[in-house]
Design an enzyme around this catalytic site. Sequence first.
Site, PDB file in Angstrom:
ATOM      1  N   HIS A 291       0.838  -1.208   0.000  1.00 29.10           N
ATOM      2  CA  HIS A 291       0.000   0.000   0.000  1.00 29.10           C
ATOM      3  C   HIS A 291       0.869   1.253   0.000  1.00 29.10           C
ATOM      4  CE1 HIS A 291      -3.362  -2.454   0.409  1.00 29.10           C
ATOM      5  NE2 HIS A 291      -3.378  -2.616   1.720  1.00 29.10           N
TER       6      HIS A 291
ATOM      7  N   ARG B 215      11.166 -11.057 -18.270  1.00 25.60           N
ATOM      8  CA  ARG B 215      12.274 -11.987 -18.034  1.00 25.60           C
ATOM      9  C   ARG B 215      11.869 -12.882 -16.862  1.00 25.60           C
ATOM     10  NH1 ARG B 215      15.423  -6.966 -19.119  1.00 25.60           N
ATOM     11  NH2 ARG B 215      16.970  -7.447 -20.728  1.00 25.60           N
TER      12      ARG B 215
ATOM     13  N   ARG C 105       8.856 -14.341 -21.759  1.00 25.73           N
ATOM     14  CA  ARG C 105       9.994 -15.095 -22.307  1.00 25.73           C
ATOM     15  C   ARG C 105      10.230 -16.324 -21.454  1.00 25.73           C
ATOM     16  NH1 ARG C 105      15.729 -12.275 -22.536  1.00 25.73           N
ATOM     17  NH2 ARG C 105      15.789 -12.723 -20.318  1.00 25.73           N
TER      18      ARG C 105
ATOM     19  N   GLU D 255      18.436 -12.870 -31.214  1.00 25.21           N
ATOM     20  CA  GLU D 255      19.546 -12.305 -30.428  1.00 25.21           C
ATOM     21  C   GLU D 255      20.851 -13.049 -30.662  1.00 25.21           C
ATOM     22  OE1 GLU D 255      18.852 -12.612 -26.208  1.00 25.21           O
ATOM     23  OE2 GLU D 255      17.872 -14.552 -26.388  1.00 25.21           O
TER      24      GLU D 255
ATOM     25  N   ASN E  30      21.140  -6.787 -26.720  1.00 24.82           N
ATOM     26  CA  ASN E  30      22.162  -6.993 -25.687  1.00 24.82           C
ATOM     27  C   ASN E  30      23.024  -8.200 -26.056  1.00 24.82           C
ATOM     28  OD1 ASN E  30      20.595  -5.057 -24.523  1.00 24.82           O
ATOM     29  ND2 ASN E  30      19.712  -6.370 -22.946  1.00 24.82           N
ATOM     30  N   ASP E  31      22.349  -9.282 -26.424  1.00 31.05           N
ATOM     31  CA  ASP E  31      23.098 -10.474 -26.816  1.00 31.05           C
ATOM     32  C   ASP E  31      23.531 -10.415 -28.271  1.00 31.05           C
ATOM     33  OD1 ASP E  31      23.479 -12.086 -24.560  1.00 31.05           O
ATOM     34  OD2 ASP E  31      21.345 -12.560 -24.527  1.00 31.05           O
TER      35      ASP E  31
ATOM     36  N   ARG F  73      29.522  -9.273 -23.183  1.00 25.10           N
ATOM     37  CA  ARG F  73      28.905  -7.990 -22.825  1.00 25.10           C
ATOM     38  C   ARG F  73      29.356  -7.460 -21.469  1.00 25.10           C
ATOM     39  NH1 ARG F  73      22.569 -10.018 -22.713  1.00 25.10           N
ATOM     40  NH2 ARG F  73      22.036  -8.857 -20.871  1.00 25.10           N
TER      41      ARG F  73
ATOM     42  N   CYS G 249      13.729  -5.431 -27.849  1.00 26.80           N
ATOM     43  CA  CYS G 249      13.655  -5.345 -26.385  1.00 26.80           C
ATOM     44  C   CYS G 249      15.019  -5.194 -25.744  1.00 26.80           C
ATOM     45  CB  CYS G 249      12.895  -6.537 -25.811  1.00 26.80           C
ATOM     46  SG  CYS G 249      13.671  -8.107 -26.190  1.00 26.80           S
TER      47      CYS G 249
HETATM   48  C1  PEP Z   1      18.844  -9.109 -25.038  1.00 25.93           C
HETATM   49  O1  PEP Z   1      19.680 -10.015 -25.130  1.00 25.93           O
HETATM   50  O2  PEP Z   1      18.873  -8.060 -25.712  1.00 25.93           O
HETATM   51  C2  PEP Z   1      17.741  -9.202 -24.066  1.00 25.93           C
HETATM   52  C3  PEP Z   1      16.768  -8.321 -24.044  1.00 25.93           C
HETATM   53  O3  PEP Z   1      17.763 -10.231 -23.191  1.00 25.93           O
HETATM   54  P1  PEP Z   1      18.677 -10.294 -21.876  1.00 25.93           P
HETATM   55  O4  PEP Z   1      19.250  -8.940 -21.658  1.00 25.93           O
HETATM   56  O5  PEP Z   1      17.788 -10.763 -20.806  1.00 25.93           O
HETATM   57  O6  PEP Z   1      19.705 -11.316 -22.276  1.00 25.93           O
HETATM   58 MG    MG Z   2      19.383 -12.007 -24.296  1.00 20.34          MG
END
Ligand code: PEP
Ligand code: MG
Length: 566
Positions: free
Chosen positions: A186, A293, A329, A428, A451-452, A462, A499
């Site tokens: 709350h 996620r 996912r 990805e 990202n991947d 990364r 994403c």
């Molecule tokens: C990605 O890889 O861009 C992604 C969104 O997944 P995560 O960052 O969870 O690997």
């Molecule tokens: Mg990823």
Amino acid sequence: MLNGTPASDGIGIGRVMVIEENSLDYTPKTVTDTEAELQRFKNAVKIFCDNTAAQAELLKKSAGEKEAEILEGHIQMIKDPYLAGEIEKLISDGQCAEAALEHMCDMFITMFSSADDELTQQRASDVKDIKTGILSILLGVKEVKISAAPKGTVIVAKELTPSMTAGINNENIVGIVTETGGKTSHSAILARALEIPAVLSVNNAVSQLSAGEQVIVDGTEGSVISSPDETLIEKYTKKRNEYLRERRELENYRGKKTMSASGEEYELFCNIGTPEDALNAIDSNGEGVGLFRTEFLFMDRNSLPDEDEQFSAYKKAALILKGKPLIIRTLDIGGDKDLPYLGLKKEENPFMGFRAVRYCLKNRETFKTQIRAILRASAFGDIKIMFPLVTTVEEVREGKQLVEEVKKELSQNGIQFDENIKIGIMTETASAAVIADILAKECDFFSIGTNDLTGYTMACDRGNNDVSYLYSALQPSVLRLIRHIIECGNKNGIPVGMCGEAAANPMMIPLLISFGITEFSVSAPSVLKVRKIISTWTKEEADKTAEKVMSLSSEKEIYNYLKTVI
Ligand code: PEP
Ligand code: MG
């Protein structure tokens, strides 16, 4: 510095007011005049209901209808024939009103606290509030009056019950710090509604912060700084002013369509990690969730979550989103996300190893359990399934085959789910990007995980600082793959989102518009910012920019050029 759960954005600088609960100790006694005792209890309930109704009115004005409903719920709860009837029965048997009330309320508190879902657990806090309220009246103890707090107050408490929060307004209260509560408590909901920065679940906040002391509450980062020096105050005042200025400006984009300057519309979703984060998605004006996620459910524990636990989590997110899209996912473990209890063998190269959809397809029962939970939750919202780390078409086919198997089992058991649930993939990996034309024929949608994708394309970890100079989604190779994925999706008539973090990069946005992306999924605080940036580009300008970018040969050239146009 103290750390806790960031529950309401912003920076508050003020002086501490510690809210301590008054002692509600009493000595239980046996009553002989049970009629008089019953009347005493009924009078107390009446006063409690009148006070609560007045507080609800106050809250309606300061925070809104929804928040006031919490308090109105207390009136209904104490009038509930079972609860009230049982208390009255105990009084008729000779117990004093205090003991009868406490006995019954404690029973409900224990029952609600042990529930699996957080919403039911919240009910425990409601009953606690009712108990404290009526006990205070019976014992003649005055309740704490937050409404009397002076301007610039930071409230520090073990727990803020809904009735305590009724007196809070954002003219006097500039920050909230509590020892308990999560993002859906709350206090958190109210703090966000009143736009008061809040940090919750700060260990020992009450004993570590003293009344009158100056503190900085950073509700965005989840930190509390006590007795800051001049330099810190200056730094955070700047940060606060910047935050407020930007927020005021971005508020112009709330409730607007996500649209380019030339009228092309886009979906603008959020990335979330817990069901509660769906609240942030809504608060930030996201149009849905483009990436849930699910790993969080599997981490920090000693065994796999069962189907019901997963179902509750997915259903909760779906209910919060009230019919807005929710892309879930499936388990993306491995790489940097280890689950020790699975006992997987150590790998030389975990990022290239037995992970994500590869693991799930070899551990079909674990995978099917998650799919079953997602399918069951699909009866409560617009849910889509997304497989991570796909590299081959077989993975997509096998994953879809499993979904079909689970659908059949659910139908046989008469369990409801969305028969037409959409199934898509994260693009990805370099492989998925290159064969996007093949994969597009097997999927309902793509979501580009930059990202991947950046890491796998550039052969660069990364998280490794030594090679971070290579890690950029603006590398010509990565941009070519992104363009290829989007083109393949468009040719096959399926939506393509992004994403990965790059979706919120102002330099990437015109390129995505030009390539033909249909959806952006970003962190909640970026939603309005991304909507604003999209609105500044016409398709024609974006095309020109993309054409130039794609003619350049290095990331450095691309970056330097984009710096001149954004
Ligand atoms: C990605 O890889 O861009 C992604 C969104 O997944 P995560 O960052 O969870 O690997
Ligand atoms: Mg990823």
